[in-house]
Design a protein around this motif. Structure first.
Motif, PDB file in Angstrom:
ATOM      1  N   VAL A   1      12.928   4.836  -1.375  1.00  0.00           N
ATOM      2  CA  VAL A   1      12.434   4.480  -0.438  1.00  0.00           C
ATOM      3  C   VAL A   1      10.918   5.006   0.133  1.00  0.00           C
ATOM      4  O   VAL A   1      10.152   4.519   0.319  1.00  0.00           O
ATOM      5  CB  VAL A   1      13.577   3.821   0.261  1.00  0.00           C
ATOM      6  N   ARG A   2      10.758   6.285   0.525  1.00  0.00           N
ATOM      7  CA  ARG A   2      10.062   6.641   1.355  1.00  0.00           C
ATOM      8  C   ARG A   2       9.064   7.754   0.481  1.00  0.00           C
ATOM      9  O   ARG A   2       8.151   7.035   0.623  1.00  0.00           O
ATOM     10  CB  ARG A   2      11.125   8.375   1.446  1.00  0.00           C
TER      11      ARG A   2
ATOM     12  N   HIS B   1      19.264   9.937  -3.069  1.00  0.00           N
ATOM     13  CA  HIS B   1      18.506   9.717  -4.239  1.00  0.00           C
ATOM     14  C   HIS B   1      17.434   8.590  -4.453  1.00  0.00           C
ATOM     15  O   HIS B   1      16.433   8.230  -4.056  1.00  0.00           O
ATOM     16  CB  HIS B   1      19.418   9.439  -5.423  1.00  0.00           C
ATOM     17  N   LEU B   2      18.205   7.681  -3.194  1.00  0.00           N
ATOM     18  CA  LEU B   2      18.284   6.663  -2.811  1.00  0.00           C
ATOM     19  C   LEU B   2      16.697   6.679  -1.938  1.00  0.00           C
ATOM     20  O   LEU B   2      15.746   6.067  -2.198  1.00  0.00           O
ATOM     21  CB  LEU B   2      18.887   5.222  -2.578  1.00  0.00           C
TER      22      LEU B   2
ATOM     23  N   THR C   1      14.091  -3.604   9.183  1.00  0.00           N
ATOM     24  CA  THR C   1      14.037  -5.362   8.890  1.00  0.00           C
ATOM     25  C   THR C   1      13.405  -5.493   7.367  1.00  0.00           C
ATOM     26  O   THR C   1      13.206  -5.546   6.372  1.00  0.00           O
ATOM     27  CB  THR C   1      15.781  -5.965   9.282  1.00  0.00           C
ATOM     28  N   ARG C   2      11.667  -5.339   8.140  1.00  0.00           N
ATOM     29  CA  ARG C   2      11.099  -6.311   8.248  1.00  0.00           C
ATOM     30  C   ARG C   2      10.631  -5.706   6.884  1.00  0.00           C
ATOM     31  O   ARG C   2      10.124  -6.167   5.346  1.00  0.00           O
ATOM     32  CB  ARG C   2       9.850  -6.801   9.211  1.00  0.00           C
ATOM     33  N   ARG C   3      10.067  -4.487   7.116  1.00  0.00           N
ATOM     34  CA  ARG C   3       9.231  -3.961   6.199  1.00  0.00           C
ATOM     35  C   ARG C   3      10.362  -3.499   4.309  1.00  0.00           C
ATOM     36  O   ARG C   3       9.812  -3.612   3.160  1.00  0.00           O
ATOM     37  CB  ARG C   3       9.454  -1.974   6.525  1.00  0.00           C
ATOM     38  N   ALA C   4      11.589  -3.375   5.362  1.00  0.00           N
ATOM     39  CA  ALA C   4      12.809  -2.800   4.336  1.00  0.00           C
ATOM     40  C   ALA C   4      12.657  -4.304   3.253  1.00  0.00           C
ATOM     41  O   ALA C   4      12.715  -5.041   2.137  1.00  0.00           O
ATOM     42  CB  ALA C   4      14.192  -3.055   4.733  1.00  0.00           C
ATOM     43  N   LEU C   5      12.802  -5.170   3.692  1.00  0.00           N
ATOM     44  CA  LEU C   5      12.694  -6.601   2.680  1.00  0.00           C
ATOM     45  C   LEU C   5      11.550  -7.152   1.780  1.00  0.00           C
ATOM     46  O   LEU C   5      11.535  -7.770   1.170  1.00  0.00           O
ATOM     47  CB  LEU C   5      13.624  -7.800   3.458  1.00  0.00           C
ATOM     48  N   ALA C   6      10.626  -6.518   2.445  1.00  0.00           N
ATOM     49  CA  ALA C   6       9.214  -7.011   1.984  1.00  0.00           C
ATOM     50  C   ALA C   6       9.247  -5.781   0.935  1.00  0.00           C
ATOM     51  O   ALA C   6       7.790  -5.494   0.239  1.00  0.00           O
ATOM     52  CB  ALA C   6       8.457  -6.950   3.030  1.00  0.00           C
TER      53      ALA C   6
ATOM     54  N   GLU D   1       0.636  -1.442   0.352  1.00  0.00           N
ATOM     55  CA  GLU D   1      -0.200  -0.024  -0.384  1.00  0.00           C
ATOM     56  C   GLU D   1       0.924   1.287   0.275  1.00  0.00           C
ATOM     57  O   GLU D   1       1.969   1.341   0.104  1.00  0.00           O
ATOM     58  CB  GLU D   1      -0.880   0.361   1.422  1.00  0.00           C
ATOM     59  N   HIS D   2       0.160   2.301  -0.478  1.00  0.00           N
ATOM     60  CA  HIS D   2       0.904   3.424  -0.916  1.00  0.00           C
ATOM     61  C   HIS D   2       0.433   4.897   0.267  1.00  0.00           C
ATOM     62  O   HIS D   2      -0.663   4.836   0.511  1.00  0.00           O
ATOM     63  CB  HIS D   2       0.766   4.403  -1.610  1.00  0.00           C
ATOM     64  N   GLU D   3       0.779   5.025   1.025  1.00  0.00           N
ATOM     65  CA  GLU D   3      -0.081   6.116   2.269  1.00  0.00           C
ATOM     66  C   GLU D   3       0.184   7.072   1.300  1.00  0.00           C
ATOM     67  O   GLU D   3      -0.942   8.273   2.203  1.00  0.00           O
ATOM     68  CB  GLU D   3       1.192   6.282   3.470  1.00  0.00           C
ATOM     69  N   GLY D   4       1.142   8.222   0.500  1.00  0.00           N
ATOM     70  CA  GLY D   4      -0.149   8.909  -0.016  1.00  0.00           C
ATOM     71  C   GLY D   4       1.121   9.994   0.816  1.00  0.00           C
ATOM     72  O   GLY D   4       2.003  10.307   1.799  1.00  0.00           O
ATOM     73  N   PHE D   5       1.584  11.061  -0.018  1.00  0.00           N
ATOM     74  CA  PHE D   5       2.372  11.717   0.929  1.00  0.00           C
ATOM     75  C   PHE D   5       1.708  13.883   1.589  1.00  0.00           C
ATOM     76  O   PHE D   5       2.276  14.243   1.892  1.00  0.00           O
ATOM     77  CB  PHE D   5       3.781  13.131  -0.077  1.00  0.00           C
TER      78      PHE D   5
END
Lengths: 288, 581, 277
Positions: free
Chosen positions: B224-225, B219-220, B20-25, A76-80
């Motif tokens: 991710v964000r 950039h990366l 880590t869990r979020r990142a791996l997924a 899912e994408h929370e939006g910004f």
């Protein structure tokens, strides 16, 4: 994480292919080490390393494509755009009564101080050009050439008029300044009757000396087309007509090559009688 | 076991496991064009690794040094230390030439990959809100890459790069008012100065790479964000990302790409010669070599210098030399336009919404036209940088090539841009899936202006509906639903679209049902939720499964066919008509 | 469409392998010589053994040679350069060009040319060494002096390289690959020239090339240059692999885009495509 069974057990062919790829990779790496140990050879080294990495890439690629699921997931994408109350809270935290950003007067003074510091910090940059060296305008106008400076060949020999036969181009450098970037010049001998415009720096029985630096971007115009009386710049193909006082005839150069006035001294050597007729090389703002 | 304990120890102190869990997924869209930026990233890694090795052997100094080594024509010649150490590195250091050439090839590939990546971002509109900032970071990195490429090209102090440096100095010097001062401050005096090489070296190995590393991280981090944008498709909305998870699928493939980049770079570095500085000889004032070209990524500037007519102007008695316009103005305008494009486009189209779904290039004919026009323009400039080589290969006078290119550089971009615009519009208005399917009527319709919406965007009704989807939750769509189920101690959900045959599994397990419902709501607003108890549903059909099923079916079919044929043959061994039983 | 995908990846792989093999083909040829030739053995022995044209043999008899030269001249040269070498509308005068010029033009196959052209190109020489010698003798008999055929001895590589950079690299390129001049003239590549031909060209200045008489370059310097030019054509100088025609950075850029980026994008397409798409 997951206790669900993953993909079906891999077909043995896939496993075999992956293992084979990694073996190839190891062979490549060993090949590289052996090549290096045996004395090194650029081509073999490169080929071995390439094989090593191709093996690695192939193995990993097959693994990633065949043994693990590709695709099929959604995140899912929370939006910004943050919720308004969240934004308001942050803003409130920043602008509390005791918040520094509300003291405008102090902020102005701080800004003044920081600006002054920033400007002051620029001053040492001036040291990049050491103070004991010439300023740009002066350095760009003056070259090592001047009255009485002898003309040397690339080999460092002083030059006589007879050393510049017809049909040859001889690179010349000022005595005592052969390494200077703006000094290189060339001497050629032309038939005076073919001059369509007399050389501005004069000529000695058809012998003329011009700056070697293109007036477009400063490359040496070393390509001499004998017979046509033209020199050509290798960088952007500007050509100059030496019969017409080195006027630019084609290409992006817009100004003539500056000439160097020369005379023969008592010993029979060529000496400059002054600097170039204009600052040599590419143009610049304060060029006269 | 040790790894296990180490990981646990770190987690006990830093509580890394949720992150880590979020990142791996993290989900990466599965489209090849999303890997172009990674090619650039991995070339950059290769550049840093090989570059560090080179610094151990390179001597960044203009001081005189006598080269003594196995390259006979230079043996015993006094040159600058920079040049001598480069020749030494190439001829006398084992594996030195391989690393040097790999470094140079990696630089060429680095910039090329950045450019291709930028083109992808541009034509798909990935720079739109919320990703404008990342576009700015990317363009800055392109600029730094060009600058660092050029200083790297100049460091060996050979004759060819000496000419290039002389040209750049002339271009900077052409800037009104401050040009000469910039050059003199930068070089510590008149060209060629002794400070030149040490200063370029510091900028090449320290300043610019440090900034590049910082910007790559930004950039990366921003990717991710903000998460990836994605192409429209079934199950893909403005509120989700569909694709593979970072671990294991995407990381394996990405590592494969890394290895592949290194393979190509080392293959080139070992097998194809690049910048043989020993042949060019050391740089010297008054010497030249021909043909003289820079590396390809600055060739557009060199081409512009060649094509620009010999026009110089005087302002209040001061000279503005010819290189100012093709060198400084063109370069400045190019990067300004790149920086400004997201804002320019937003201003023109009035589109201020955030976009997580990408355009297909055809969806925006104006952008398509402008992009193709710019690419053609710079393409012609790069070709112009080789006008003398073209003249030689075609055996035509060099000035004829020059005049032709002077016309082409103005005409060709306009033609190409207009053509691209018309084709994009035709594609976008018709139902053709590919260029080859366009009919004459489509083209004719595209030629007649008319039905253009604001900003030249026209989205086809069926396919890219999601692009214009309102931000409000959509009403329930038939056939689409979310299924939630408990799986051991955690909750999972998946999205199913029966008519489209799509099943998408949530990328990670949730601790509570509430969390799972929230996550599903975010991803698919307005789609019905159904809790399914009991056995976990089958895993999403992967590539392997489909392949297996197809191969299985094919094998079954073939074996049936073979069996039938064999039976026929057994029944009629000599094939001369049916035999009475 | 996994089957189609599979076929495609096979094609990709085949193309990849083909490219790598093609890349390898160039340097593979270079891989043959010893990896690191000891420094001492690098001095070429080429110029030490002058080729056939260097020492024109006297022939069976001087008279026969003279007749042969006159006959060859009448058949192949006189139509343009005139019976007595005074030149005509179609060709320049040969009086005073010197033996070096004739030997260079005929020995490199530039003369005779069937049609008028701006710049004759190098080709296979039409005549044998003896015939060339006879022709040279006949043309020099027109008088007027001119540079003779230079004698080339073993020279110094280092000096030769410096002289080359100062005098030859501007037009022929630092790599000796040649370059374009204005108006369709070219500075040709130097890889096929023998030491004597190099020396002749230096002394004569064929076409637009400047001349370098003995005031500018001594005989020893000419020998040094010829030695270096011989060395320049050696493949051992392409230590880094396939030289791409020694055309410089733009050729390298083309290779980077077409070969390298092509391979990388193909890999990305293979790795990044979603199954069933």
């Amino acid at each position: 994480m997951s206790r669900r069974p993953r993909v079906a057990p891999a077909p043995s062919g896939v496993n075999r292919r992956i293992i084979l790829s990694f073996l190839v990779s190891a062979a490549g790496a060993i090949g590289f080490a052996v090549t290096y140990g045996l004395g090194g050879h650029t081509q073999w080294e490169g080929a071995c390393l390439a094989v090593a990495f191709v093996g690695l890439a192939t193995g990993l690629a097959i693994w990633g494509r065949r043994l693990v699921p590709v695709g099929g997931y959604v995140e899912e994408h929370e939006g910004f755009v943050p919720p308004p109350d969240e934004q308001a809270l942050t803003a409130a935290a920043l602008s509390a009564p005791d918040s520094p950003i509300r003291r405008r007067g102090l902020l102005a003074a701080l800004g003044l101080a920081l600006t002054a510091l920033g400007v002051a910090a620029l001053f040492p940059l001036r040291s990049l050009l050491p103070w004991d060296r010439a300023r740009p305008l002066r350095a760009r106008r003056d070259t090592p050439w001047g009255p009485g400076v002898r003309l040397l060949t690339a080999g460092g020999q002083p030059l006589r008029p007879g050393d510049v036969p017809a049909g040859a181009l001889v690179g010349v450098f000022p005595e005592g300044g052969t390494d200077a970037g703006d000094a290189p010049a060339f001497a050629v001998r032309l038939q005076p009757e073919r001059f369509t415009r007399p050389p501005s720096a004069g000529h000695l029985d058809g012998l003329v000396v011009y700056s070697l630096l293109c007036t477009h971007a400063g490359c040496p115009v070393r390509l001499y087309l004998k017979g046509t009386g033209r020199v050509l710049c290798p960088c952007h193909q500007s050509s100059f007509n030496l019969f017409a006082d080195a006027a630019p005839v084609a290409g992006p150069a817009a100004r003539r090559l500056p000439g160097l006035p020369v005379a023969v001294d008592a010993d029979g050597y060529l000496r400059a009688t002054g600097d170039f007729t204009a600052p040599p090389g590419a143009g610049f703002w304060s060029r006269p | 076991m040790i790894m296990d304990r180490l990981a646990r120890a770190f987690d006990d102190r830093l509580r890394l496991s949720p992150l880590t869990r979020r990142a791996l997924a993290k989900v990466f869209p599965d489209h090849w064009s999303f890997m172009l930026g990674e090619i650039a990233l991995y070339s950059f890694v290769a550049l840093v690794l090989t570059g560090v090795y080179l610094t151990l052997f390179f001597d960044p100094s203009s001081a005189d040094r006598v080269y003594q080594g196995s390259y006979a024509p230079l043996d015993g010649t006094a040159t600058s230390a920079a040049y001598a150490s480069t020749v030494r590195l190439s001829w006398d250091v084992r594996a030195g030439l391989l690393i040097r050439q790999t470094h140079h090839w990696a630089a060429l590939i680095f910039v090329a990959a950045i450019l291709v990546h930028l083109v992808r971002i541009f034509f798909t509109g990935a720079f739109r809100k919320p990703r404008e900032t990342n576009w700015l970071v990317g363009v800055t990195m392109l600029m730094l890459a060009l600058a660092n490429g050029f200083t790297g090209y100049s460091l060996p102090d050979d004759l060819l790069s000496g000419l290039g440096l002389r040209i750049i100095v002339s271009v900077v010097e052409s800037i009104p008012l401050v040009g000469s001062w910039l050059v003199f401050l930068g070089l510590g005096g008149e060209f060629p100065s002794d400070e030149m090489i040490p200063r370029m070296f510091v900028s090449h190995v320290l300043l610019v790479p440090a900034v590049l590393v910082a910007l790559v991280s930004v950039h990366l981090a921003m990717i991710v964000r903000q998460k990836h944008a994605q192409f429209p498709g079934p199950g893909r909305t403005e509120h989700n990302v569909v694709g593979s998870r970072l671990y294991p699928s995407y990381s394996l493939r990405s590592l494969a790409l890394f290895a592949w980049v290194l393979a190509v770079l080392f293959a080139l570095g070992g097998l194809v010669q690049i910048n043989p500085v020993w042949l060019y000889g050391p740089s010297a004032p008054g010497q030249a070599t021909s043909p003289a070209q820079p590396d390809w990524y600055v060739a557009w500037g060199d081409g512009a210098l060649r094509l620009f007519p010999p026009w110089e102007i005087h302002i209040a008695g001061h000279l503005v030399p010819a290189p100012f316009f093709p060198g400084v103005v063109l370069g400045g305008v190019t990067f300004l336009a790149l920086y400004a494009w997201p804002f320019l486009e937003r201003w023109c189209t009035g589109d201020r919404r955030a976009h997580q779904l990408l355009d297909r290039p055809r969806d925006h004919p104006v952008r398509m036209g402008v992009g193709v026009m710019a690419l053609t323009f710079f393409g012609v400039l790069v070709v112009a940088a080789g006008d003398d080589i073209i003249a030689r290969l075609l055996r035509v006078p060099v000035y004829d090539v020059l005049y032709v290119l002077r016309v082409l550089v103005l005409v060709l971009p306009v033609l190409a841009g207009a053509l691209a615009f018309l084709l994009a519009r035709a594609l976008c208005r018709s139902d053709a899936a590919r260029l080859g399917e366009l009919t004459r009527a489509d083209l004719r319709a595209a030629g007649q202006g008319a039905d253009r919406r604001a900003g030249g965007r026209r989205v086809r009704a069926g396919e890219a509906r999601a692009v214009d989807e309102p931000e409000l939750p959509t009403p329930d769509r038939p056939g689409q639903r979310i299924e939630l189920w408990p799986d051991g101690g955690v909750w999972r959900w998946r999205y199913r679209d029966e008519p489209a045959g799509v099943t998408l599994l949530n990328n990670r397990a949730m601790l509570t049902e509430r969390e799972a419902v929230d996550s599903a709501r975010l991803a698919y607003p307005g789609v019905d939720h159904v809790a399914v108890p009991g056995p976990p549903p089958p895993a999403p059909p992967g590539r392997v499964r489909i392949a297996l099923r197809r191969w299985g079916n094919a094998a079954l079919g073939v074996s049936l066919l073979v069996a039938a044929l064999r039976q026929r043959r057994q029944r009629h061994p000599d094939g001369d008509g049916p035999r009475p039983e | 469409m996994p089957t189609r995908g599979d076929r495609w990846s096979h094609v990709t792989r085949a193309v990849t392998v083909g490219m790598v093999v093609a890349l390898a083909a160039g340097p593979a040829a270079l891989a043959a010589p010893a990896p690191n030739a000891p420094p001492g053995s690098n001095a070429p022995s080429g110029p030490a053994a002058p080729p056939e044209t260097a020492a024109p043999s006297a022939g069976p008899s001087a008279l026969a040679g003279a007749t042969q030269g006159r006959e060859l001249y009448r058949q192949n040269c006189a139509s343009c350069h005139g019976d007595q070498g005074r030149g005509s509308q179609r060709g320049p005068s040969l009086v005073g060009v010197g033996a070096a010029s004739v030997d260079f033009q005929v020995g490199t196959g530039r003369m005779p040319i069937p049609d008028e052209m701006q710049q004759p190109r190098r080709g296979r020489p039409v005549f044998s060494a003896d015939e060339i010698a006879a022709l040279v003798e006949h043309v020099t008999s027109f008088g007027g002096g001119g540079p003779g055929i230079p004698r080339v001895t073993e020279g110094s590589l280092g000096t030769g390289r410096e002289l080359f950079a100062a005098n030859c690299a501007p037009c022929h390129g630092g790599t000796g690959a040649g370059a374009a001049l204005t108006n369709g003239w070219n500075a040709p590549p130097l890889y096929e020239a023998t030491p004597v031909q190099v020396a002749e060209a230096i002394r004569v200045g064929p076409g637009l090339m400047p001349v370098f008489p003995s005031q500018v370059l001594t005989d020893q310097q000419v020998s040094d240059l010829a030695t270096y030019v011989q060395r320049l054509r050696s493949e051992r100088l392409d230590r880094g692999g396939n030289p791409l025609g020694r055309l410089g950075p733009l050729a390298e850029g083309v290779a980077a885009w077409v070969v390298a980026l092509g391979l990388l994008v193909a890999a990305a397409r293979w790795l990044g495509r979603r199954a069933g798409e």
